[in-house]
Write a protein that holds these residues in place. Sequence first.
Motif, PDB file in Angstrom:
ATOM      1  N   ASN A 305      30.143 -53.819   3.983  1.00 13.62           N
ATOM      2  CA  ASN A 305      30.036 -55.238   4.331  1.00 13.62           C
ATOM      3  C   ASN A 305      28.832 -55.878   3.653  1.00 13.62           C
ATOM      4  OD1 ASN A 305      30.902 -57.555   5.651  1.00 13.62           O
ATOM      5  ND2 ASN A 305      29.823 -57.075   7.547  1.00 13.62           N
ATOM      6  N   VAL A 306      27.704 -55.168   3.653  1.00 16.68           N
ATOM      7  CA  VAL A 306      26.485 -55.689   3.017  1.00 16.68           C
ATOM      8  C   VAL A 306      26.660 -55.787   1.512  1.00 16.68           C
ATOM      9  CG1 VAL A 306      24.064 -55.194   2.510  1.00 16.68           C
ATOM     10  CG2 VAL A 306      24.937 -54.871   4.828  1.00 16.68           C
ATOM     11  N   ILE A 307      27.146 -54.699   0.909  1.00 17.53           N
ATOM     12  CA  ILE A 307      27.246 -54.644  -0.554  1.00 17.53           C
ATOM     13  C   ILE A 307      28.249 -55.657  -1.094  1.00 17.53           C
ATOM     14  CG2 ILE A 307      27.930 -53.194  -2.514  1.00 17.53           C
ATOM     15  CD1 ILE A 307      26.852 -50.787  -0.924  1.00 17.53           C
ATOM     16  N   MET A 308      29.408 -55.770  -0.425  1.00 16.27           N
ATOM     17  CA  MET A 308      30.476 -56.613  -0.946  1.00 16.27           C
ATOM     18  C   MET A 308      30.261 -58.097  -0.688  1.00 16.27           C
ATOM     19  SD  MET A 308      32.399 -54.790  -2.705  1.00 16.27           S
ATOM     20  CE  MET A 308      33.688 -56.007  -2.989  1.00 16.27           C
ATOM     21  N   THR A 309      29.259 -58.453   0.106  1.00 19.90           N
ATOM     22  CA  THR A 309      28.910 -59.869   0.270  1.00 19.90           C
ATOM     23  C   THR A 309      28.150 -60.388  -0.942  1.00 19.90           C
ATOM     24  OG1 THR A 309      28.820 -59.575   2.676  1.00 19.90           O
ATOM     25  CG2 THR A 309      27.808 -61.566   1.800  1.00 19.90           C
ATOM     26  N   VAL A 310      27.506 -59.483  -1.693  1.00 18.75           N
ATOM     27  CA  VAL A 310      26.686 -59.882  -2.837  1.00 18.75           C
ATOM     28  C   VAL A 310      27.485 -60.633  -3.898  1.00 18.75           C
ATOM     29  CG1 VAL A 310      25.228 -59.027  -4.718  1.00 18.75           C
ATOM     30  CG2 VAL A 310      25.011 -58.058  -2.418  1.00 18.75           C
ATOM     31  N   PRO A 311      28.697 -60.173  -4.287  1.00 16.15           N
ATOM     32  CA  PRO A 311      29.438 -60.930  -5.310  1.00 16.15           C
ATOM     33  C   PRO A 311      29.680 -62.393  -4.933  1.00 16.15           C
ATOM     34  CG  PRO A 311      30.430 -58.773  -5.011  1.00 16.15           C
ATOM     35  CD  PRO A 311      29.392 -58.929  -3.936  1.00 16.15           C
ATOM     36  N   ALA A 312      29.929 -62.647  -3.658  1.00 14.59           N
ATOM     37  CA  ALA A 312      30.137 -64.038  -3.234  1.00 14.59           C
ATOM     38  C   ALA A 312      28.865 -64.852  -3.414  1.00 14.59           C
ATOM     39  CB  ALA A 312      30.590 -64.082  -1.785  1.00 14.59           C
ATOM     40  N   ILE A 313      27.725 -64.273  -3.059  1.00 18.23           N
ATOM     41  CA  ILE A 313      26.455 -64.984  -3.195  1.00 18.23           C
ATOM     42  C   ILE A 313      26.178 -65.322  -4.655  1.00 18.23           C
ATOM     43  CG2 ILE A 313      23.952 -64.759  -2.901  1.00 18.23           C
ATOM     44  CD1 ILE A 313      24.527 -62.983  -0.479  1.00 18.23           C
ATOM     45  N   LEU A 314      26.504 -64.393  -5.547  1.00 16.54           N
ATOM     46  CA  LEU A 314      26.210 -64.581  -6.964  1.00 16.54           C
ATOM     47  C   LEU A 314      27.192 -65.514  -7.657  1.00 16.54           C
ATOM     48  CD1 LEU A 314      25.305 -60.917  -8.008  1.00 16.54           C
ATOM     49  CD2 LEU A 314      23.734 -62.796  -7.471  1.00 16.54           C
ATOM     50  N   PHE A 315      28.462 -65.492  -7.225  1.00 17.71           N
ATOM     51  CA  PHE A 315      29.491 -66.150  -8.036  1.00 17.71           C
ATOM     52  C   PHE A 315      30.295 -67.239  -7.323  1.00 17.71           C
ATOM     53  CE2 PHE A 315      29.152 -61.751  -9.765  1.00 17.71           C
ATOM     54  CZ  PHE A 315      28.559 -62.091 -10.973  1.00 17.71           C
ATOM     55  N   ILE A 316      30.030 -67.504  -6.043  1.00 20.82           N
ATOM     56  CA  ILE A 316      30.865 -68.477  -5.342  1.00 20.82           C
ATOM     57  C   ILE A 316      30.725 -69.876  -5.938  1.00 20.82           C
ATOM     58  CG2 ILE A 316      29.161 -69.095  -3.559  1.00 20.82           C
ATOM     59  CD1 ILE A 316      31.587 -69.130  -1.587  1.00 20.82           C
ATOM     60  N   ASP A 317      29.572 -70.184  -6.547  1.00 21.20           N
ATOM     61  CA  ASP A 317      29.404 -71.494  -7.173  1.00 21.20           C
ATOM     62  C   ASP A 317      30.074 -71.564  -8.543  1.00 21.20           C
ATOM     63  OD1 ASP A 317      27.865 -73.015  -5.246  1.00 21.20           O
ATOM     64  OD2 ASP A 317      26.260 -71.590  -5.595  1.00 21.20           O
ATOM     65  N   LYS A 318      30.561 -70.435  -9.040  1.00 23.14           N
ATOM     66  CA  LYS A 318      31.364 -70.416 -10.270  1.00 23.14           C
ATOM     67  C   LYS A 318      32.851 -70.292  -9.948  1.00 23.14           C
ATOM     68  CE  LYS A 318      27.733 -68.361 -13.166  1.00 23.14           C
ATOM     69  NZ  LYS A 318      27.355 -67.206 -14.034  1.00 23.14           N
ATOM     70  N   TRP A 319      33.174 -69.437  -8.974  1.00 22.49           N
ATOM     71  CA  TRP A 319      34.576 -69.203  -8.636  1.00 22.49           C
ATOM     72  C   TRP A 319      35.183 -70.343  -7.829  1.00 22.49           C
ATOM     73  CZ3 TRP A 319      33.492 -63.550  -6.648  1.00 22.49           C
ATOM     74  CH2 TRP A 319      33.243 -62.730  -7.753  1.00 22.49           C
ATOM     75  N   GLY A 320      34.388 -70.945  -6.964  1.00 25.24           N
ATOM     76  CA  GLY A 320      34.916 -71.974  -6.078  1.00 25.24           C
ATOM     77  C   GLY A 320      35.241 -71.427  -4.703  1.00 25.24           C
ATOM     78  N   ARG A 321      35.419 -72.332  -3.758  1.00 23.66           N
ATOM     79  CA  ARG A 321      35.682 -71.926  -2.365  1.00 23.66           C
ATOM     80  C   ARG A 321      37.147 -71.549  -2.159  1.00 23.66           C
ATOM     81  NH1 ARG A 321      30.754 -73.266  -4.026  1.00 23.66           N
ATOM     82  NH2 ARG A 321      29.579 -74.646  -2.649  1.00 23.66           N
ATOM     83  N   ARG A 322      38.048 -72.357  -2.673  1.00 24.04           N
ATOM     84  CA  ARG A 322      39.479 -72.128  -2.455  1.00 24.04           C
ATOM     85  C   ARG A 322      39.953 -70.775  -3.001  1.00 24.04           C
ATOM     86  NH1 ARG A 322      43.444 -75.861  -1.576  1.00 24.04           N
ATOM     87  NH2 ARG A 322      44.634 -75.137  -3.393  1.00 24.04           N
ATOM     88  N   PRO A 323      39.628 -70.416  -4.249  1.00 28.05           N
ATOM     89  CA  PRO A 323      40.099 -69.116  -4.757  1.00 28.05           C
ATOM     90  C   PRO A 323      39.643 -67.941  -3.908  1.00 28.05           C
ATOM     91  CG  PRO A 323      39.320 -70.484  -6.563  1.00 28.05           C
ATOM     92  CD  PRO A 323      38.938 -71.194  -5.305  1.00 28.05           C
ATOM     93  N   LEU A 324      38.391 -67.991  -3.436  1.00 34.08           N
ATOM     94  CA  LEU A 324      37.899 -66.889  -2.608  1.00 34.08           C
ATOM     95  C   LEU A 324      38.666 -66.801  -1.289  1.00 34.08           C
ATOM     96  CD1 LEU A 324      33.998 -66.822  -2.945  1.00 34.08           C
ATOM     97  CD2 LEU A 324      35.639 -65.135  -3.732  1.00 34.08           C
ATOM     98  N   LEU A 325      38.856 -67.941  -0.627  1.00 33.92           N
ATOM     99  CA  LEU A 325      39.549 -67.930   0.658  1.00 33.92           C
ATOM    100  C   LEU A 325      41.000 -67.492   0.513  1.00 33.92           C
ATOM    101  CD1 LEU A 325      38.137 -71.229   2.256  1.00 33.92           C
ATOM    102  CD2 LEU A 325      37.364 -68.876   2.638  1.00 33.92           C
ATOM    103  N   LEU A 326      41.675 -67.992  -0.508  1.00 36.37           N
ATOM    104  CA  LEU A 326      43.087 -67.656  -0.715  1.00 36.37           C
ATOM    105  C   LEU A 326      43.262 -66.181  -1.076  1.00 36.37           C
ATOM    106  CD1 LEU A 326      44.184 -70.829  -2.718  1.00 36.37           C
ATOM    107  CD2 LEU A 326      44.960 -70.197  -0.427  1.00 36.37           C
ATOM    108  N   THR A 327      42.438 -65.693  -1.973  1.00 37.36           N
ATOM    109  CA  THR A 327      42.536 -64.286  -2.358  1.00 37.36           C
ATOM    110  C   THR A 327      42.189 -63.367  -1.187  1.00 37.36           C
ATOM    111  OG1 THR A 327      41.903 -64.874  -4.622  1.00 37.36           O
ATOM    112  CG2 THR A 327      41.734 -62.550  -4.001  1.00 37.36           C
ATOM    113  N   GLY A 328      41.148 -63.737  -0.459  1.00 37.48           N
ATOM    114  CA  GLY A 328      40.724 -62.906   0.669  1.00 37.48           C
ATOM    115  C   GLY A 328      41.793 -62.768   1.729  1.00 37.48           C
TER     116      GLY A 328
END
Length: 557
Positions: A305-328
Motif C-alpha cells: 500500500n505504501v510503495i504503490m501510492t508513490v506512482p500516483a504522487i509522482l505522475f497523477i498530474d501527468k496522467w490525470g484523475r479520470r484515467p487513474l480512477l477508471l483503470t483502478g
Amino acid sequence: MVLKTYNPYVVAAAATIGGMLFGFDVSSVSAFVDNPTYREFFNYPDDVKQGGITSAMAGGSFFGSLISGRISDLLGRRYAVQCGAIIWIIGSLVQCTVQNTTQLIIGRLISGVAIGICSSQVPVYIAELSPKKIRGRLVGLFQWAITWGVMIMFFISYGCSFMTGAKSFRIAWGLQIVPGALLLSALVFFPESPRWLATKDRWDEATNVIAHIQGGGDMDHPDVLVEMQEIREVVRIDRMSKDVSVFDLFAPGSRLRTFVGASAQMWQQLTGINVMMYYVVYTFAMAGYEGNAGLISSSVQYVINVIMTVPAILFIDKWGRRPLLLTGSTFMALWLFLVGGIMGQYGHYVDSLNGNSAIKWTVPNRSAAQSIIAFNYLFVGTFAPSWGPGAWIYVSEIFPLKQRAIANGFCASINWTFNFLLAFCVPPGFKYIQWRVYIIFAIFCVTMTFHVFFMFPETKGKTLEEVDLIWEENIPPWKSGRIEVADLEVHRDLRSRVEKDKTPRREDPNAFHELGDVSSSNNSSGTSTPALCSDDPGEENSGAVDRTSIDSNSRLI
C-alpha cells in the motif's frame, strides 16, 4: 514572530500527518482483532460487538467531518487541523487507559471526530496552497500518509502483541499521541491558506503567501498577479451570495457537483479497501494463515500500500484523475471477482475457526489459498495509486471557494458514513454470506467505473478557478480533458455581455428610444454612433465587445 516555511512540499508533508492519524487508527484494531489477550480482555466480542468497536471511529469521523467546514471557515484551515490534533490526543489518552469495551468505544469516537476534521480539511488546506501544476501530487501525499500510518501502527501493534496482558494494546494505543503532537506543533511554522485569508480581507497576507509559493517572494511575479486576480474575482462573486450552508450544496448549479463529490467518497469505501484493512486478519485466517504467519502475511499488503501510492504522487498530474480512477476500479473488480470465485469454489463452511465464531468459511486447498493471498495483494496494489489518493484529490478540487470547506466536510461525512456501515456490517457479512462479500464489492467496482466515465470531469492542470468553469459550461466529462479553458472563458464572457446588452431592451421598452436619442445627439454633434453589434468586421466599433480585452482578462477570471 514565528518564522514561516513556504515550501509547498514541506507544508504538504507536515499537514498530511493528519492522514497518518487515520492510518494509525485503522491498523490499531486490525492487528489485535484476533489476538487472544485482546479477545479475553474484552470478553470475547462477537461479530456485532467487534463491529461496534471498529465502526466507532467512523461514527465520530462522520460528526467531525460535518462540523469541520464551519470550524475551518471560522478559524482558518490551519487552526481547524490543529483543533483536530488536540482532539486526537485526547482520544488516544482515553484509549490507552482503557478498562472496558465502553471506554474503548468512547475513545475511538473521540479520535474519530479528530479524523473527520483532519480528513476533510487537510486536503483543502493543501489544495489552496499548492501551485496548480503539482496540486494533485501534493494532495496525494495525504493518502500516502494514511498508508504510512497504517503500516507503522500495524508493526507497532505486532511488536506489542508479544507482551503479556492489557499493556500490549494499551502501549500501542498510547503511542498514537505522538503523530497528534507532531501535527499540532508543526503547523505553527506554516502559513494559512491564502484563499481563506482573502475571504477575511487580509489581502496583504494572502498576497505574501502566494508570492512566496508561486514567485519566490516576488509580489510582482506574473503568476502571482494572475492568481491574485483570480482569487479577487472569486471572492467578489462569492460575496454577492448569501452565507453557505449544507443545504446550498443542493441548490441548482451545485447539486451535480455535490452528487459527484459525495459519490467519489462513497465509491472509495465501496471498493472494499477498508474491509481488507480492518479485517485483513479474518481474510487471511479463512485462507489458512493464522497467528504470527497471518499477521506477517497481512503486513505485506500494508507495505504494498505504501510503495504503490508513490506512482500516483509522482505522475497523477501527468496522467490525470479520470484515467487513474477508471483503470483502478476496472482492475479492482477483476481481483475481487477472482478472490470471491476461488473462495466459493475451493472453500467450505465451518462452525467456527480457532474459536472465532465470526469466521464461518475456510479454504483448505493450499494452492487456492495462496491465489487468494496473491489477488488480495494485487487488489491493494491497484487501489493504492488510483482510488486511494484519487478520491481525496478530486473532491478537494471540484468545489468553488465559497463552498469548498463545507462541501469537503459534507463529502467526507459520506465517506465516513459508508466506512461506519461497512466496518459494522462486514463481520456479520463474513459470518452469513462468506465469500459472497467479495462478489458484492466487485459489482460496486464495475458500477463506479461507468459512473466515473459519464459524470466525473477531468481537473488535471487547471487552477481551482478554472475547474469551476468546466462545471459552469457543462462540458461532457469524457471531453473535459481535451478542452481549452481559454476558449471557454471567451465563450462565457461573450455570452454574458450579449445577455447583459439584451437585458434592458427586454425589460424596458423605453430603452430603445433613449438609445435613439443618444444616437441622434451624437450624430448632430458630428460623432459616429457606436454600434453594439456590428456585422461589418472592418468597422471601428467602440461599443462592440472588445475581444482583445476578453482574451487578456479571460486568464484572470
